[in-house]
Design a protein around this motif. Structure first.
Motif, PDB file in Angstrom:
ATOM      1  N   ARG A 160      53.598  39.361  -9.068  1.00 53.67           N
ATOM      2  CA  ARG A 160      53.592  38.515  -8.152  1.00 53.67           C
ATOM      3  C   ARG A 160      53.865  38.909  -6.785  1.00 53.67           C
ATOM      4  NH1 ARG A 160      56.930  33.218 -10.127  1.00 53.67           N
ATOM      5  NH2 ARG A 160      55.184  32.256  -8.060  1.00 53.67           N
ATOM      6  N   GLU A 161      53.694  39.898  -6.556  1.00 57.63           N
ATOM      7  CA  GLU A 161      54.272  40.505  -4.818  1.00 57.63           C
ATOM      8  C   GLU A 161      52.707  39.972  -4.316  1.00 57.63           C
ATOM      9  OE1 GLU A 161      54.179  45.622  -3.402  1.00 57.63           O
ATOM     10  OE2 GLU A 161      53.700  45.086  -5.345  1.00 57.63           O
ATOM     11  N   ARG A 162      51.652  40.025  -4.998  1.00 58.66           N
ATOM     12  CA  ARG A 162      50.284  39.014  -3.519  1.00 58.66           C
ATOM     13  C   ARG A 162      50.325  37.854  -3.768  1.00 58.66           C
ATOM     14  NH1 ARG A 162      45.500  40.998  -3.361  1.00 58.66           N
ATOM     15  NH2 ARG A 162      46.834  43.713  -3.502  1.00 58.66           N
ATOM     16  N   GLU A 163      51.113  37.196  -4.759  1.00 59.13           N
ATOM     17  CA  GLU A 163      50.862  35.839  -4.446  1.00 59.13           C
ATOM     18  C   GLU A 163      52.261  36.000  -3.348  1.00 59.13           C
ATOM     19  OE1 GLU A 163      52.963  32.161  -7.102  1.00 59.13           O
ATOM     20  OE2 GLU A 163      51.995  33.445  -8.328  1.00 59.13           O
ATOM     21  N   GLN A 164      53.041  36.009  -3.811  1.00 62.84           N
ATOM     22  CA  GLN A 164      54.805  36.102  -2.210  1.00 62.84           C
ATOM     23  C   GLN A 164      54.154  36.210  -0.860  1.00 62.84           C
ATOM     24  OE1 GLN A 164      58.366  37.797  -4.415  1.00 62.84           O
ATOM     25  NE2 GLN A 164      58.384  37.004  -5.550  1.00 62.84           N
ATOM     26  N   THR A 165      53.325  37.127  -0.862  1.00 60.78           N
ATOM     27  CA  THR A 165      52.706  37.355   0.104  1.00 60.78           C
ATOM     28  C   THR A 165      51.583  36.480   1.091  1.00 60.78           C
ATOM     29  OG1 THR A 165      53.099  39.694  -0.100  1.00 60.78           O
ATOM     30  CG2 THR A 165      51.737  39.377   1.746  1.00 60.78           C
ATOM     31  N   VAL A 166      50.547  36.273  -0.365  1.00 55.89           N
ATOM     32  CA  VAL A 166      49.666  34.940   0.021  1.00 55.89           C
ATOM     33  C   VAL A 166      50.228  34.290   0.885  1.00 55.89           C
ATOM     34  CG1 VAL A 166      47.268  34.913  -0.385  1.00 55.89           C
ATOM     35  CG2 VAL A 166      48.018  37.181  -0.916  1.00 55.89           C
ATOM     36  N   LEU A 167      50.444  33.378  -0.336  1.00 58.06           N
ATOM     37  CA  LEU A 167      50.972  31.949  -0.424  1.00 58.06           C
ATOM     38  C   LEU A 167      51.571  31.297   1.107  1.00 58.06           C
ATOM     39  CD1 LEU A 167      51.429  31.090  -4.106  1.00 58.06           C
ATOM     40  CD2 LEU A 167      49.078  31.265  -2.640  1.00 58.06           C
ATOM     41  N   PRO A 168      53.051  32.283   0.831  1.00 63.89           N
ATOM     42  CA  PRO A 168      53.848  31.668   2.420  1.00 63.89           C
ATOM     43  C   PRO A 168      52.617  32.239   3.849  1.00 63.89           C
ATOM     44  CG  PRO A 168      54.679  32.935   1.390  1.00 63.89           C
ATOM     45  CD  PRO A 168      53.595  32.940   0.354  1.00 63.89           C
ATOM     46  N   LEU A 169      51.384  33.224   4.045  1.00 61.74           N
ATOM     47  CA  LEU A 169      50.519  33.485   5.137  1.00 61.74           C
ATOM     48  C   LEU A 169      50.131  31.847   5.327  1.00 61.74           C
ATOM     49  CD1 LEU A 169      49.668  35.011   7.695  1.00 61.74           C
ATOM     50  CD2 LEU A 169      48.608  36.358   4.996  1.00 61.74           C
ATOM     51  N   LEU A 170      49.281  31.925   4.391  1.00 65.58           N
ATOM     52  CA  LEU A 170      48.190  30.873   4.092  1.00 65.58           C
ATOM     53  C   LEU A 170      49.056  29.464   4.497  1.00 65.58           C
ATOM     54  CD1 LEU A 170      46.421  31.125   1.202  1.00 65.58           C
ATOM     55  CD2 LEU A 170      45.797  31.237   3.297  1.00 65.58           C
ATOM     56  N   GLY A 171      50.248  29.342   3.874  1.00 66.93           N
ATOM     57  CA  GLY A 171      51.302  27.846   4.487  1.00 66.93           C
ATOM     58  C   GLY A 171      51.420  28.324   5.978  1.00 66.93           C
ATOM     59  N   ASN A 172      51.800  29.181   6.703  1.00 64.23           N
ATOM     60  CA  ASN A 172      52.398  29.506   8.257  1.00 64.23           C
ATOM     61  C   ASN A 172      51.364  29.906   8.723  1.00 64.23           C
ATOM     62  OD1 ASN A 172      54.038  29.939   9.968  1.00 64.23           O
ATOM     63  ND2 ASN A 172      54.202  32.112   9.750  1.00 64.23           N
ATOM     64  N   LEU A 173      50.178  30.211   9.067  1.00 66.70           N
ATOM     65  CA  LEU A 173      48.626  30.571   9.160  1.00 66.70           C
ATOM     66  C   LEU A 173      47.871  28.412   9.463  1.00 66.70           C
ATOM     67  CD1 LEU A 173      46.991  32.135  11.108  1.00 66.70           C
ATOM     68  CD2 LEU A 173      45.668  32.923   8.945  1.00 66.70           C
ATOM     69  N   VAL A 174      47.280  28.421   8.398  1.00 68.48           N
ATOM     70  CA  VAL A 174      46.735  26.888   8.531  1.00 68.48           C
ATOM     71  C   VAL A 174      47.285  26.371   9.987  1.00 68.48           C
ATOM     72  CG1 VAL A 174      45.624  25.003   7.347  1.00 68.48           C
ATOM     73  CG2 VAL A 174      45.335  27.358   6.493  1.00 68.48           C
ATOM     74  N   PRO A 175      49.031  25.929   9.138  1.00 69.66           N
ATOM     75  CA  PRO A 175      49.096  24.888  10.251  1.00 69.66           C
ATOM     76  C   PRO A 175      49.274  25.347  12.429  1.00 69.66           C
ATOM     77  CG  PRO A 175      50.327  24.613   8.662  1.00 69.66           C
ATOM     78  CD  PRO A 175      49.729  25.794   8.062  1.00 69.66           C
ATOM     79  N   ARG A 176      49.200  26.857  11.874  1.00 68.94           N
ATOM     80  CA  ARG A 176      49.520  26.844  13.423  1.00 68.94           C
ATOM     81  C   ARG A 176      47.477  27.313  14.208  1.00 68.94           C
ATOM     82  NH1 ARG A 176      53.084  32.338  14.038  1.00 68.94           N
ATOM     83  NH2 ARG A 176      54.969  31.604  13.094  1.00 68.94           N
ATOM     84  N   LEU A 177      46.998  27.514  13.117  1.00 62.49           N
ATOM     85  CA  LEU A 177      45.621  27.389  13.632  1.00 62.49           C
ATOM     86  C   LEU A 177      45.338  25.862  14.223  1.00 62.49           C
ATOM     87  CD1 LEU A 177      43.898  30.034  11.339  1.00 62.49           C
ATOM     88  CD2 LEU A 177      44.207  30.477  13.450  1.00 62.49           C
ATOM     89  N   ILE A 178      45.935  25.415  13.353  1.00 57.13           N
ATOM     90  CA  ILE A 178      44.788  23.089  13.692  1.00 57.13           C
ATOM     91  C   ILE A 178      45.490  23.372  14.174  1.00 57.13           C
ATOM     92  CG2 ILE A 178      45.410  20.980  12.312  1.00 57.13           C
ATOM     93  CD1 ILE A 178      45.111  22.017  10.114  1.00 57.13           C
TER      94      ILE A 178
END
Length: 430
Positions: A160-178
């Protein structure tokens, strides 16, 4: 000689035949010109086949009456209830699949033509975009470094290394871009951001003959269901504009596969027929803008390369984009009251981004038709269109506090997707 007694001949009067419906004598006025008479009104109701019979005419009457009930339904919610209330075994289509060459099968199921590249109608960069892109680059690098630090600080769970990295990244990146792009696209300020929503779609495509059992020889429609769960999605109150006109013809063809879906393989299950965009019909944000999907271990590049399946990397990403966007746009169209026998009068457009944290794939989808059942698709020349890119690497490596080999093209496409503006249109269905 004596005259034998014989029965006396009698003359029968000529009785003219009378038409029972009009009351006019048949043959009257032959050879003479008559004035045009109004259309006669039948005296008796038409003879209809029984609703409970097993004949083809009775089956046709039941189907026609059902179509009339759906056409007369008050709104989209009632139409969806009528179309999805009866449960039958159906093929469950998984957007992320392990099947070989799944993209061609999914194109056949959804009547979708795939076009390499992105449509030319995406918004271009606004004035001062160079400075804006530099600010967004620093924002994205900061999010990458932050998640990389937290992952290195503690050991992740097994597999679950990739999952623990990507999902928080998306959750942090998408609101910032919006929040960073809301000034250039004010519609993002009125949008709704959903995390891990349920997206479902149920439809009919093709026919099959029952091979065995008490219904042997009966012809049944083939039923499909997609149950998708993107990590996050953006919904907006107004519809995105079309990429191409509704009746536009493209040279790419839709693959035709005559084999049963069980050969893919797909498996049949029987449960509720769900049609859902991630929110209820009463929600004002009833149109889709962009979905963000996490590429799970089924799409892991290292594993596919190790198994000598390098050619299936892009195939599975295309299958994911086609299935997810078809389900989302199809559900949006049915929320507006369209269905297979009342096809769409305007296109429905949505976008998707699929990423594993390092590689990003971009897809645009335009739904041009819902008439996919065997009866509705006989003279239907429309086809749905999906545009997509090959996966692009965002960065090469992270060393300390530096992100090496950052790809500005990926960031530029993310910005263009989020800057796609909507047009205000009201639903009008006859």
């Amino acid at each position: 000689p004596p005259v034998s007694k014989m029965a006396a001949r009698s003359r029968w009067p000529l009785v003219r035949a009378v038409d029972l419906n009009t009351g006019r004598r048949l043959g009257a006025g032959l050879g003479t010109e008559q004035a045009a008479t109004p259309t006669p009104i039948p005296r008796y109701p038409p003879v209809l086949p029984s609703r409970s019979a097993k004949s083809k005419s009775a089956q046709g009457r039941r189907v026609e009456e059902f179509f009339q009930r759906v056409h007369g339904a008050a709104g989209g919610a009632e139409k969806i209830r009528l179309l999805s209330r009866i449960q039958r075994p159906k093929y469950v289509v998984y957007p992320q699949t392990l099947s070989i060459e799944a993209d061609r099968w999914y194109q056949s199921f959804t009547k979708t033509a795939f076009v390499a590249g992105l449509p030319g109608r995406l918004p271009s960069a606004a004035p001062g975009a160079a400075l804006e892109l530099g600010q967004l680059r620093s924002l994205l690098c900061e999010a990458l470094l932050q998640e990389n630090f937290y992952v290195k600080r503690r050991r992740p769970f097994l597999y679950r290394e990739r999952e623990q990295t990507v999902l928080p990244l998306l959750g942090n990146l998408v609101p910032r871009l919006i929040s960073a792009l809301v000034e250039k696209n004010p519609l993002l300020g009125a949008s709704s951001l959903d995390y891990e929503p349920e997206v479902n779609f149920y439809w009919l495509r093709g026919e099959r003959t029952v091979a065995r059992g008490h219904r042997k020889g009966h012809v049944d429609p083939i039923r499909f269901q997609i149950d998708d769960k993107p990590y996050c999605q953006i919904r907006i109150p107004d519809q995105l504009p079309e990429f191409v006109p509704l009746e536009h013809s493209i040279p790419e063809d839709v693959p035709v596969i005559q084999i049963e879906p069980s050969r893919l393989p797909l498996f049949q299950r029987q449960y509720d027929n769900n049609i859902f965009i991630g929110s209820k019909i009463a929600d004002s944000s009833c149109y889709g803008h962009t979905q963000f999907h996490f590429a799970s271990d089924k799409l892991r590049r290292e594993k596919l390369i190790k198994d000598n399946l390098t050619d299936q990397i892009e195939v599975r990403l295309r299958a994911n984009g086609i299935a997810s966007l078809f389900a989302w746009t199809g559900a949006q169209a049915m929320y507006q009251g369209f269905w297979s026998e009342a096809d769409v009068t305007r296109p429905f457009v949505s976008q998707a981004v699929i990423t594993d944290g390092i590689y990003f794939s971009f897809f645009c989808y335009q739904l041009n038709t819902l008439a996919l059942s065997s009866g509705a698709d006989q003279h239907n020349h429309r086809k749905n269109i999906c545009w997509g890119t090959e996966s692009m690497r965002l960065y090469e490596d992270i060393e300390g506090d530096n992100v090496r080999g950052f790809n500005d093209e990926v960031l530029s496409l993310l910005v263009h997707f989020l800057l796609n503006r909507a047009e205000s249109k009201k639903s009008s269905i006859s």
